[in-house]
Design an enzyme around this catalytic site. Structure first.
Site, mmCIF file in Angstrom:
data_model
loop_
_atom_site.group_PDB
_atom_site.id
_atom_site.type_symbol
_atom_site.label_atom_id
_atom_site.label_comp_id
_atom_site.label_asym_id
_atom_site.label_seq_id
_atom_site.Cartn_x
_atom_site.Cartn_y
_atom_site.Cartn_z
ATOM 1 N N ARG A 152 55.449 40.423 55.298
ATOM 2 C CA ARG A 152 54.469 40.895 56.271
ATOM 3 C C ARG A 152 55.200 41.698 57.328
ATOM 4 N NH1 ARG A 152 49.863 41.092 53.664
ATOM 5 N NH2 ARG A 152 49.095 39.056 52.957
ATOM 6 N N ALA A 154 44.388 35.812 49.304
ATOM 7 C CA ALA A 154 43.410 36.318 50.265
ATOM 8 C C ALA A 154 43.223 37.815 50.071
ATOM 9 C CB ALA A 154 43.857 36.027 51.701
ATOM 10 N N GLU A 179 40.326 37.726 44.064
ATOM 11 C CA GLU A 179 41.641 37.557 44.664
ATOM 12 C C GLU A 179 42.452 36.475 43.949
ATOM 13 O OE1 GLU A 179 43.028 39.486 46.823
ATOM 14 O OE2 GLU A 179 41.209 40.695 47.022
ATOM 15 N N GLU A 220 45.946 37.780 42.387
ATOM 16 C CA GLU A 220 47.192 37.344 43.018
ATOM 17 C C GLU A 220 47.845 36.161 42.308
ATOM 18 O OE1 GLU A 220 46.884 36.766 47.204
ATOM 19 O OE2 GLU A 220 46.288 38.834 47.595
ATOM 20 N N GLU A 238 52.690 43.144 47.184
ATOM 21 C CA GLU A 238 52.348 42.181 46.150
ATOM 22 C C GLU A 238 53.283 42.241 44.945
ATOM 23 O OE1 GLU A 238 48.324 43.069 45.244
ATOM 24 O OE2 GLU A 238 47.530 42.146 47.069
#
Length: 215
Positions: free
Chosen positions: A74, A86, A103, A107, A154
């Site tokens: 992040r 998320a 999601e 993910e 990701e």
């Protein structure tokens, strides 16, 4: 606290008078809104906040009461954080349950047989209008079909399954900082240990006034 007092503990909609407003910045997904708001004493105060389409997150809980967590970079905080799956509600009117299913597939390449609402909350109401709906997904199984082609941050996602008590210990030790993971862990612990268990949670298709959606 008596029953009448307990029934009065609930957030209520309210809107103070706005004298002037504008959007000095609008990005691809979020923007910045600047408004002058009338205070209770009659004065005016400027409030700048981030506009946001809303989000969903998924706390996936397996039969051993382990939580699926992901770690990714992040940039604003310069850390790799452990989080829950998320994503954004960037399609107007999108059903948040459908977005949560997507999601979890994209993910974590995972699907769930049972869905409930774990929590609805504003992520940082003093600085953004982002509303987040968190789902609890159980009866888990591997997803079907091709895996989603990850992009951006990701591409380096790490996956782990962590027992709820261990997540609580790490939160209390100051080792985990993502607000959705912290909120979800404490909420699922409260649900699991409450008198009605997971049955106390709302159905996955319950109304969401903060982000109305199509059925």
């Amino acid at each position: 606290m008596d029953e009448q007092s307990r029934q009065g503990i609930a957030d209520v909609a309210e809107e103070w008078e706005v004298r002037a407003g504008g959007t000095p910045f609008q990005g691809k997904v979020t923007g910045v809104r600047s408004e002058e708001v009338r205070m209770p004493d009659g004065s005016w105060a400027r409030r700048d906040y981030q506009t946001h389409p809303g989000s969903v997150s998924v706390l996936a809980l397996d039969d051993e009461q382990r939580v699926l967590v992901l770690r990714q970079y992040r940039h604003p905080v310069r850390q790799r954080l452990w989080e829950l799956p998320a994503g954004l509600l960037d399609v107007p009117g999108e059903n948040p349950w459908h977005a949560a299913q997507r999601e979890l597939y994209e993910e974590a390449y995972c699907k769930a047989g049972t869905w409930r609402i774990l929590a609805d909350y504003y992520t940082s109401p003093g600085g953004t209008d982002e509303a987040l709906r968190m789902f609890l997904a159980t009866d888990l199984a591997p997803a079907e079909g091709e895996r989603y082609a990850a992009q951006g941050e990701e591409q380096e996602i790490e996956v782990a399954w962590v027992p709820v008590p261990e997540l609580i210990r790490l939160i209390q030790a100051g080792k985990l900082h993502n607000p959705t993971l912290v909120t979800g862990t404490l909420a699922v612990h409260a649900a699991l240990t409450g008198p009605d268990g997971l049955d106390a949670l709302r159905p996955a298709d319950s109304p969401w006034p903060a982000r109305p959606f199509e059925a």
